[in-house]
Write an enzyme that holds these catalytic residues in place. Sequence first.
Site, mmCIF file in Angstrom:
data_model
loop_
_atom_site.group_PDB
_atom_site.id
_atom_site.type_symbol
_atom_site.label_atom_id
_atom_site.label_comp_id
_atom_site.label_asym_id
_atom_site.label_seq_id
_atom_site.Cartn_x
_atom_site.Cartn_y
_atom_site.Cartn_z
ATOM 1 C CG HIS A 116 -1.707 1.164 1.370
ATOM 2 N ND1 HIS A 116 -3.139 1.078 0.862
ATOM 3 C CD2 HIS A 116 -1.614 2.522 1.599
ATOM 4 C CE1 HIS A 116 -3.841 2.305 0.733
ATOM 5 N NE2 HIS A 116 -2.750 3.155 1.214
ATOM 6 C CB CYS A 117 2.184 3.441 -2.638
ATOM 7 S SG CYS A 117 3.064 4.604 -2.809
ATOM 8 N N PRO A 118 1.354 5.090 0.193
ATOM 9 C CG PRO A 118 2.245 6.119 2.070
ATOM 10 C CD PRO A 118 2.196 4.966 1.237
#
Length: 389
Positions: free
Chosen positions: A167-169
């Site tokens: 999960h890439c913010p």
Amino acid sequence: MSAVMITRKVRKWEKLPGKNTFCCDGRVMMARQKGVFYLTLFLIVGTCALFFAFECPYLAIHLSPTIPVFAALLFLFVIAMLLRTSFSDPGVLPRALPEEATFIEMEIEAANGNVPAGQRPPPRIRNVQINNQIVKLKYCYTCKIFRPPRASHCSICDNCVDRFDHHCPWVGNCVGKRNYRYFYLFTTSLSLLTIYIFTFDIVHVVMRSVDNGFLNTLKETPGTVLEVLVCFFTLWSVVGLTGFHTYLISLNQTTNEDIKGSWSGKNRVQNPYSHKNIFKNCCEVLCGPTYPSVLDRRGLMQDDLPVSATPAAPSSSSLSSSNPVPQTTKTTAPLIPNEHTPDDAKPSIADSAEKSPSPKEELPPAQKVPPLASPETDAETTLAKDKIH
């Protein structure tokens, strides 16, 4: 008060569980935490705007007019890949329906048998064979499904994602099976754009320093100094991230598998998805087919909406018109009672005494009637007559 069920058609994305947000009637899908994504967009647009405003006019005249053109094309490609990664479905797997979840639970109970009280039930795992190697499928207690190979449950988006990478913010979304290639193209193009801007910032400062001096040039171009600082600190992280994912693509491995050590742990289990060839692995990840979304976000479904049916309070005018109030009349006795008149309806002496005659109907004065004769009055009358005689 009673509840009435109203059936209406809604888009499926309106009823999807999880912690994603949707825009443009379900076409755009992102995570709820989008603050870092806006920061990424601001840094890219802001740095490129300063470059086009301060360096490009000078470099186009004194060096080459193709410099701002190539920078504009590279900037547009970076923005396109960023939005494509952020707004697309990463490969979210739909959750099991109640009927499907019940059927899976029955299968698990039948396979495990009766577990004695106080003992921990066995793990819910299924084994499948991929390229002559056993791969375990884990059961997701949230989605009520056995996850496919390489899938994992994202705790931030609260969804199972196929071929989950991380999960890439910075892009505001998960990176999975359907958007990984766009994420890699975004990091690669952003690295090239950062190097491009950083290089021509240095060239711009050097060319101006020949005529005005280094310190005077820095004073005259504060935007260039800001760009150099931003690019210098961004360059290492972006280029390093691109190099790391290039290494993973060459092995046909995900970030999640690399962190967990799925194919390089104690057991030294080989990666069943690798083709043992760097070129084939890169072609599969970057040039493979585009997988369709299994969510069908914009599909229609029926939704039963309970509505409380409360009767509206009628107004006074409607009450008087629709429901007239019955008028009660007091029954009076007839003036002349007869034999058919009931006793309670006959006028009493007290009632007649209370009624006073009207002025027009005055009765004549009643004549005085002498009292009736009694033994005492007869004796007094006899004595009076004897005295007279």
